[in-house]
Design an enzyme around this catalytic site. Structure first.
Site, PDB file in Angstrom:
ATOM      1  N   HIS A 156      12.825 -14.518  -7.652  1.00 55.34           N
ATOM      2  CA  HIS A 156      13.484 -13.441  -6.884  1.00 55.34           C
ATOM      3  C   HIS A 156      12.894 -12.075  -7.244  1.00 55.34           C
ATOM      4  CE1 HIS A 156      16.640 -16.469  -6.042  1.00 55.34           C
ATOM      5  NE2 HIS A 156      16.515 -16.747  -7.320  1.00 55.34           N
ATOM      6  N   SER A 277      -7.737   8.384  -1.352  1.00 52.41           N
ATOM      7  CA  SER A 277      -6.996   8.997  -0.256  1.00 52.41           C
ATOM      8  C   SER A 277      -7.728  10.270   0.162  1.00 52.41           C
ATOM      9  CB  SER A 277      -5.580   9.330  -0.731  1.00 52.41           C
ATOM     10  OG  SER A 277      -5.042  10.377   0.045  1.00 52.41           O
ATOM     11  N   LYS A 283      -5.096   9.201  -5.968  1.00 49.36           N
ATOM     12  CA  LYS A 283      -4.905   7.845  -5.456  1.00 49.36           C
ATOM     13  C   LYS A 283      -6.079   6.908  -5.666  1.00 49.36           C
ATOM     14  CE  LYS A 283      -1.105   7.498  -2.946  1.00 49.36           C
ATOM     15  NZ  LYS A 283      -0.887   6.316  -2.246  1.00 49.36           N
ATOM     16  N   GLU A 290      -4.613  -5.361   0.567  1.00 55.52           N
ATOM     17  CA  GLU A 290      -3.763  -5.077   1.735  1.00 55.52           C
ATOM     18  C   GLU A 290      -4.393  -5.612   3.021  1.00 55.52           C
ATOM     19  OE1 GLU A 290      -2.974  -0.866   1.611  1.00 55.52           O
ATOM     20  OE2 GLU A 290      -1.875  -1.049  -0.279  1.00 55.52           O
TER      21      GLU A 290
END
Ligand code: ARG
Length: 462
Positions: A156, A277, A283, A290
């Site tokens: 979980h 970024s 970043k 992704e």
């Protein structure tokens, strides 16, 4: 417009119809397989006395020269032709004249395209299998180096029990190993030649389908000519297996993204495999993971598309089946790209072992072992569960962990606790005492790493 079938028609095809019908923009992908299949066909025709040796030689020479010229850029595949079959045949006739007109004897584009697609897909299955093997090699290397790298295991997405990085990687090893065995199964099931099935009902020429199947490396010819030209099951199976590969990669990507987050900080993705970024200078984003997660949808889409295309098609060939190609090609390229990039990302990723270990120390990952400790001292499990539950609550209030409590504090909750509890619920004990087959202890995982290495050293199935 260069078409193979003008005789029966009194009008030119409407340009829009021609464009809608044409497949050259995508079936040019298997020009090599089309030529390979045609060569096997004419070699067989000559053996059977349907073509003379001179005709066969001229055709083989012509086809070989077409392949060479496409490869070296001298001959361009253009939309002037309806499909790759017309392109090859028309160019052959241009090059060798009348003998070229005999290439299509005893053959239809229906068995031809079924063959080309099978030849193409068959090679791609082997390539995907090879890429999966590379990924497994990377995973087993990480496993070998991290038999004692402790980390929390989750259920979980809540900390559950401690495991090791080797154990976590080992779970993915099993998944991709099953994916490889699916590639092998599909290959073996589909490896029968449709060539010589004609349009749907075989032919009256004395073709030797066994011979052409052998020439092309098939197990044998397919058994039913109607099935041969209209079977796309193997594409459905492949896209289903691909969907499973992507599902595995996507789950793995999700974990990498979580591990790479500022909050977890379990891993650092190599600079070469992350991106920045345009506005936020701090970043370093996990774009590859992704994208792999995102591209999973394309492959699922291809599977649903072909399933839907095939569901209403009466026997035998129907033009709907031309739709088997574009999305399959896209899925093949997507899966290959994703496995290769994922492998590159994993093999260059840094694991922050201290961070993983300190995370495993927190979050009561030893609570089960603490309950088991009481059970070993004679407390019934259900009572032990309640005692440790109260202990956890006490720790949460005091912002500490079970093993950081003094023996006096422990005894206050249960007099059964003794000094040996600290040893029994240490991170190391929690992991290393898990000795069942498949469990995370180094003793068991080392054996597994050796088994994996043995499996990877075995000769490939293709
Ligand atoms: N481009 C077609 C396909 O991909 C080739 C087969 C054409 N056969 C036919 N009967 N029109 O399916």
């Amino acid at each position: 417009m260069a078409q193979l079938w003008g005789g029966r028609f009194t009008k030119e095809t409407d340009q829009l119809v021609y464009n809608f019908n044409a497949s050259i923009s995508f079936d040019q992908k298997f020009y090599k397989e089309d030529i390979e299949g045609s060569i096997a066909h004419v070699v067989m025709l000559e053996k059977q006395g349907v073509l003379t040796e001179a005709e066969k030689d001229a055709i083989v020479k012509g086809l070989t020269s077409i392949r060479e010229d496409v490869e070296n850029g001298k001959l361009e595949i253009t939309s002037e032709y309806e499909d790759i079959h017309s392109f090859v045949e028309a160019n052959l006739i241009d090059r060798i004249g009348d003998a070229g007109k005999k290439l299509h004897t005893g053959r239809s584009r229906n068995d031809q395209v079924a063959l080309d697609m099978k030849l193409y897909v068959r090679n791609q299955i082997v390539e995907v299998d090879g890429l999966l093997k590379e990924l497994l090699l990377t995973l087993n290397t990480i496993m070998k180096e991290n038999l004692h790298t402790y980390m929390p295991g989750f259920t979980h997405l809540q900390k559950a029990q401690p495991i090791t990085l080797a154990h976590h990687m080992g779970a993915y090893f099993e998944m991709f190993k099953r994916d490889r065995s699916r590639m092998k199964d599909i290959y073996n099931r589909m490896n029968f030649s449709p060539l010589g099935s004609g349009a749907l009902a075989g032919t009256t020429y004395p073709l030797d389908r066994f011979y052409s199947a052998t020439l092309l490396g098939f197990e044998g010819p397919t058994n039913n000519s109607m099935d041969s030209v209209s079977d796309r099951d193997y594409i459905i199976e492949l896209l289903s297996a691909f969907s499973t590969i992507m599902m595995h990669l996507s789950r793995f990507s999700e974990e990498v993204i979580i591990w790479n987050s500022n909050e977890y900080g379990f891993v650092e993705i190599d600079d070469a495999y992350s991106t920045g970024s345009s506005i936020m200078p701090q970043k370093k984003n996990p774009d590859i993971a992704e994208l792999v997660r995102g591209k999973t949808g394309r492959v699922y889409g291809a599977l649903v598309s072909i399933l839907t295309t095939m569901k209403g098609i009466p026997l035998a060939y129907n033009k709907d089946m031309q739709e088997d190609k574009e999305l399959t090609f896209d899925a093949i390229d997507t899966v290959k790209g994703c496995i290769a990039l994922f492998n590159g990302m994993m093999s260059t990723m840094k694991f922050k072992k201290e961070k993983m270990e300190s995370s495993a120390m927190m979050g009561f990952t030893n609570a089960t072992d603490a309950a088991d400790y009481l059970v070993k001292k004679g407390v019934p499990f259900r009572d032990a569960h309640g005692i440790i539950g109260r202990l956890v609550l006490y720790c949460i209030e005091k912002n500490t962990s079970i093993d950081a409590l003094s023996i006096a504090e422990l005894k206050e909750i249960s007099s059964v606790f003794e000094e040996d509890v600290y040893q029994e619920i240490s991170l190391e004990t929690c992991v290393e005492k898990r000795l069942t087959h498949g469990a995370p202890s180094a003793l068991i995982m080392r054996r597994q790493v050796e088994e994996n290495a043995k499996y990877l050293n075995e000769g490939d199935w293709k």
